[in-house]
Write a protein that holds these residues in place. Structure first.
Motif, PDB file in Angstrom:
ATOM      1  N   LEU A 272      60.841   9.360  36.203  1.00  0.00           N
ATOM      2  CA  LEU A 272      61.515   9.321  37.501  1.00  0.00           C
ATOM      3  C   LEU A 272      62.980   9.687  37.359  1.00  0.00           C
ATOM      4  CD1 LEU A 272      59.935   6.076  38.999  1.00  0.00           C
ATOM      5  CD2 LEU A 272      59.552   8.419  39.765  1.00  0.00           C
ATOM      6  N   GLY A 273      63.591   9.266  36.251  1.00  0.00           N
ATOM      7  CA  GLY A 273      64.989   9.640  36.005  1.00  0.00           C
ATOM      8  C   GLY A 273      65.154  11.137  35.834  1.00  0.00           C
ATOM      9  N   PHE A 274      64.274  11.762  35.065  1.00  0.00           N
ATOM     10  CA  PHE A 274      64.342  13.220  34.896  1.00  0.00           C
ATOM     11  C   PHE A 274      64.137  13.934  36.222  1.00  0.00           C
ATOM     12  CE2 PHE A 274      63.181  12.424  30.312  1.00  0.00           C
ATOM     13  CZ  PHE A 274      64.374  12.915  29.804  1.00  0.00           C
ATOM     14  N   ALA A 275      63.261  13.376  37.067  1.00  0.00           N
ATOM     15  CA  ALA A 275      63.021  14.003  38.377  1.00  0.00           C
ATOM     16  C   ALA A 275      64.259  13.969  39.263  1.00  0.00           C
ATOM     17  CB  ALA A 275      61.855  13.303  39.071  1.00  0.00           C
ATOM     18  N   GLN A 276      65.180  13.037  39.001  1.00  0.00           N
ATOM     19  CA  GLN A 276      66.380  12.906  39.823  1.00  0.00           C
ATOM     20  C   GLN A 276      67.607  13.617  39.228  1.00  0.00           C
ATOM     21  OE1 GLN A 276      66.888  11.214  42.909  1.00  0.00           O
ATOM     22  NE2 GLN A 276      64.666  11.443  42.882  1.00  0.00           N
ATOM     23  N   LEU A 277      67.441  14.251  38.071  1.00  0.00           N
ATOM     24  CA  LEU A 277      68.608  14.867  37.418  1.00  0.00           C
ATOM     25  C   LEU A 277      69.276  15.914  38.302  1.00  0.00           C
ATOM     26  CD1 LEU A 277      67.549  15.266  33.662  1.00  0.00           C
ATOM     27  CD2 LEU A 277      69.453  13.935  34.576  1.00  0.00           C
ATOM     28  N   GLY A 278      68.464  16.692  39.012  1.00  0.00           N
ATOM     29  CA  GLY A 278      69.046  17.742  39.844  1.00  0.00           C
ATOM     30  C   GLY A 278      69.586  17.250  41.169  1.00  0.00           C
ATOM     31  N   ARG A 279      69.272  16.022  41.581  1.00  0.00           N
ATOM     32  CA  ARG A 279      69.687  15.512  42.890  1.00  0.00           C
ATOM     33  C   ARG A 279      70.801  14.476  42.778  1.00  0.00           C
ATOM     34  NH1 ARG A 279      64.093  15.835  42.853  1.00  0.00           N
ATOM     35  NH2 ARG A 279      63.166  17.259  44.391  1.00  0.00           N
ATOM     36  N   ASP A 280      70.659  13.545  41.840  1.00  0.00           N
ATOM     37  CA  ASP A 280      71.649  12.474  41.686  1.00  0.00           C
ATOM     38  C   ASP A 280      71.793  12.199  40.199  1.00  0.00           C
ATOM     39  OD1 ASP A 280      73.198  10.187  41.708  1.00  0.00           O
ATOM     40  OD2 ASP A 280      72.233   9.360  43.490  1.00  0.00           O
ATOM     41  N   ARG A 281      72.708  12.920  39.582  1.00  0.00           N
ATOM     42  CA  ARG A 281      72.838  12.827  38.118  1.00  0.00           C
ATOM     43  C   ARG A 281      73.226  11.421  37.647  1.00  0.00           C
ATOM     44  NH1 ARG A 281      72.885  16.674  34.310  1.00  0.00           N
ATOM     45  NH2 ARG A 281      73.861  16.181  32.306  1.00  0.00           N
ATOM     46  N   PRO A 282      74.212  10.748  38.264  1.00  0.00           N
ATOM     47  CA  PRO A 282      74.540   9.383  37.811  1.00  0.00           C
ATOM     48  C   PRO A 282      73.359   8.433  37.906  1.00  0.00           C
ATOM     49  CG  PRO A 282      76.292  10.244  39.194  1.00  0.00           C
ATOM     50  CD  PRO A 282      75.159  11.208  39.304  1.00  0.00           C
ATOM     51  N   LEU A 283      72.599   8.510  39.013  1.00  0.00           N
ATOM     52  CA  LEU A 283      71.429   7.650  39.156  1.00  0.00           C
ATOM     53  C   LEU A 283      70.384   7.967  38.092  1.00  0.00           C
ATOM     54  CD1 LEU A 283      69.893   5.501  40.796  1.00  0.00           C
ATOM     55  CD2 LEU A 283      68.986   7.368  42.205  1.00  0.00           C
ATOM     56  N   ALA A 284      70.173   9.237  37.829  1.00  0.00           N
ATOM     57  CA  ALA A 284      69.193   9.637  36.816  1.00  0.00           C
ATOM     58  C   ALA A 284      69.603   9.147  35.431  1.00  0.00           C
ATOM     59  CB  ALA A 284      69.029  11.155  36.828  1.00  0.00           C
ATOM     60  N   MET A 285      70.885   9.316  35.087  1.00  0.00           N
ATOM     61  CA  MET A 285      71.353   8.872  33.779  1.00  0.00           C
ATOM     62  C   MET A 285      71.259   7.351  33.656  1.00  0.00           C
ATOM     63  SD  MET A 285      71.928  11.580  32.165  1.00  0.00           S
ATOM     64  CE  MET A 285      72.628  10.792  30.715  1.00  0.00           C
ATOM     65  N   GLY A 286      71.557   6.651  34.747  1.00  0.00           N
ATOM     66  CA  GLY A 286      71.417   5.190  34.719  1.00  0.00           C
ATOM     67  C   GLY A 286      69.984   4.763  34.481  1.00  0.00           C
TER      68      GLY A 286
END
Length: 500
Positions: A272-286
């Motif tokens: 799910l984090g990888f899926a968010q890398l292109g949309r919300d990088r801080p959230l994905a990294m968290g």
């Protein structure tokens, strides 16, 4: 009437009524009527789950409570869908609030599969798994929220949402099945079978329903929505049944399932984090950091726990070995412990060409002492004699005392020649006599001991069993010659022997 007998009699009319609404109700009431019947079936299932929770043992109460939480969350979601259908008879494709409650229901199911409160360590890992499950569901919901509020073609958005829900349902079902495989207790297996069955049905039936809805104008697929709750209710009504009770997976299978389940949580959060890398990088990294950190902490907790358990097991093995070679009454070595020490001490004496002696001790007139003063007094007497022997033996290196059985004791004297060994035994005899344990049937008026001493001089070799037998023989001579004395016999043999 038993619950398991009347439950199908309630579900059957509800299913038939649901089907009748879909076939014969007007367009403005089909969807609302359908959700009303689903809620009725869900309400009955909630009551059955509440009954199961009340009847369960305290150990399993949280498990049934979590399942009840999942059902209540889905009840809120279908209630919101009913309200929406009353205002919009044709229905909306995906409503915002119901989506949140469906996600919350998935969280309770994951938490139920992860719950394991047997030990403090398990409570810690359960808390970590719960935090990961919360992060997974929250991130999943954020993805849905952004998708539903973004400007996408309605059909494309619906298909994407359908696949997302399928993915979440598949994850929940796999996680619940793994937890069922890893469970050993019969009462827990009963719950996890119910949970895994419900999760698998929640995977299949909604997936089929959603695809029919997207490809057909018929309302009949809505009839499928109540079936997961019907199946769950029927399972809940059978309280004492242990499904697959004869199924016992191998130990390695259970261990593999228990190891894979927590890894799945971290992997799901990473995906799910990888899926968010292109949309919300801080959230994905968290999310990625949380997944890795939580798995690392969980592994560290488990490693520390297993190391502590291993240390406890080593301590228990030491205690068990100590008890297996010690006499409980006197604290001396017992016969088994004596045999072990005798073998090693004799081999060392032969190898180093040292003198070696064995003394067999017997308490004089002990049967008469027991008959006169009672067996409890006899035990006290033996305990005191054992303490005296242990104390005196501890003053001299190479001297070991043991209780051979009943009122018989043995003393190993390694490295002491005949004269010193005899002097040592005379001191032991005098210390016992000095205890002044009253014995009216003894010629000395107190408890005394007699001993036979057999000595193997330095540089010679005699089998330890023969040396023990020789000491026992001269003990009878000491008894015959008046008791309260030490009889010594020096035994030699020119040819060494290889047996202990």
């Amino acid at each position: 009437m038993k619950v398991q007998s009347w439950t199908p009699k309630i579900y059957a009319p509800l299913l038939l009524g649901h089907l009748g609404v879909l076939l014969f109700a007007g367009e403005d009431w089909i969807l609302a009527g359908s959700y009303a019947f689903v809620l009725a079936m869900l309400a009955l299932t909630v009551l059955l789950c509440w009954r199961r929770l009340r009847l369960s043992i305290s150990h399993n109460t949280p498990l049934w409570g979590l399942l009840l939480g999942a059902l209540l969350s889905q009840g809120v979601a279908f209630g919101l869908l009913l309200v929406d259908a009353l205002h919009h008879p044709q229905g909306t494709l995906v409503a915002f609030d119901p989506t949140f409650w469906f996600c919350l229901g998935s969280f309770w199911l994951i938490a139920a599969a992860a719950y394991n409160p047997l030990t403090p360590m398990r409570r810690w890992t359960t808390a970590i798994d719960g935090a990961l499950a919360c992060a997974i569901v929250l991130l999943f919901y954020l993805m849905l929220h952004r998708l539903l509020t973004a400007d996408h073609p309605q059909q494309a958005a619906a298909r994407y949402v359908m696949w997302l829900f399928d993915g979440m349902a598949l994850f929940v079902a796999l996680f619940a099945v793994l937890r069922f495989i890893a469970t050993r207790r019969a009462d827990e297996r009963r719950f996890h079978f119910v949970l895994a069955t419900f999760a698998c049905i929640e995977l299949v039936i909604p997936a089929v329903h959603n695809r029919f809805i997207l490809s057909s104008e018929s309302w009949l697929p809505e009839w499928l929505l109540g079936w997961p709750f019907v199946v769950l209710g029927l399972l809940l009504s059978r309280r004492h049944t242990v499904w697959l009770g004869g199924y016992q997976p191998a130990l390695r299978v259970r261990q593999a399932a228990a190891s894979i389940a927590p890894l799945m949580l971290s992997l799901a959060l990473c995906l799910l984090g990888f899926a968010q890398l292109g949309r919300d990088r801080p959230l994905a990294m968290g999310a990625l950091i949380l997944a890795v950190a939580a798995y690392g902490v969980r592994t560290t907790v488990l490693l520390g726990y297993h190391q502590a358990v291993e240390e406890q097991l080593r301590g228990l093995r030491r205690d068990l070995h100590h008890k297996s070679v010690r006499d409980e009454l006197t604290g001396l070595l017992n016969r088994a412990g004596f045999r072990q020490v005798l073998r090693r001490a004799w081999q060392d004496a032969v190898r180093a060409k040292r003198a070696f002696a064995i003394a067999v001790i017997d308490v004089d007139n002990f049967k008469s002492f027991n008959d006169t003063y009672g067996h409890l007094a006899g035990d006290d007497c033996l305990s005191l004699l054992g303490h005296t022997l242990r104390t005196e033996a501890g003053k001299q290196p190479g001297v070991v005392a043991a209780r051979y059985g009943g009122e018989e004791f043995v003393v190993l004297l390694s490295g002491l020649p005949a004269r010193e060994a005899e002097a040592m035994m005379q001191r032991l005899r005098q210390h016992v006599e000095a205890l002044q344990i009253r014995h009216i049937n003894s010629a000395h008026g107190v408890v005394t001991i007699s001993a036979g001493l057999a000595v193997m001089p330095a540089g010679t070799s005699l089998a330890s069993e023969k040396l023990l037998r020789a000491a026992d023989e001269v003990l009878f001579e000491a008894k015959r010659d008046g008791r309260n004395r030490i009889q010594c016999a020096t035994t030699t043999t020119p040819a060494p022997t290889a047996t202990a």
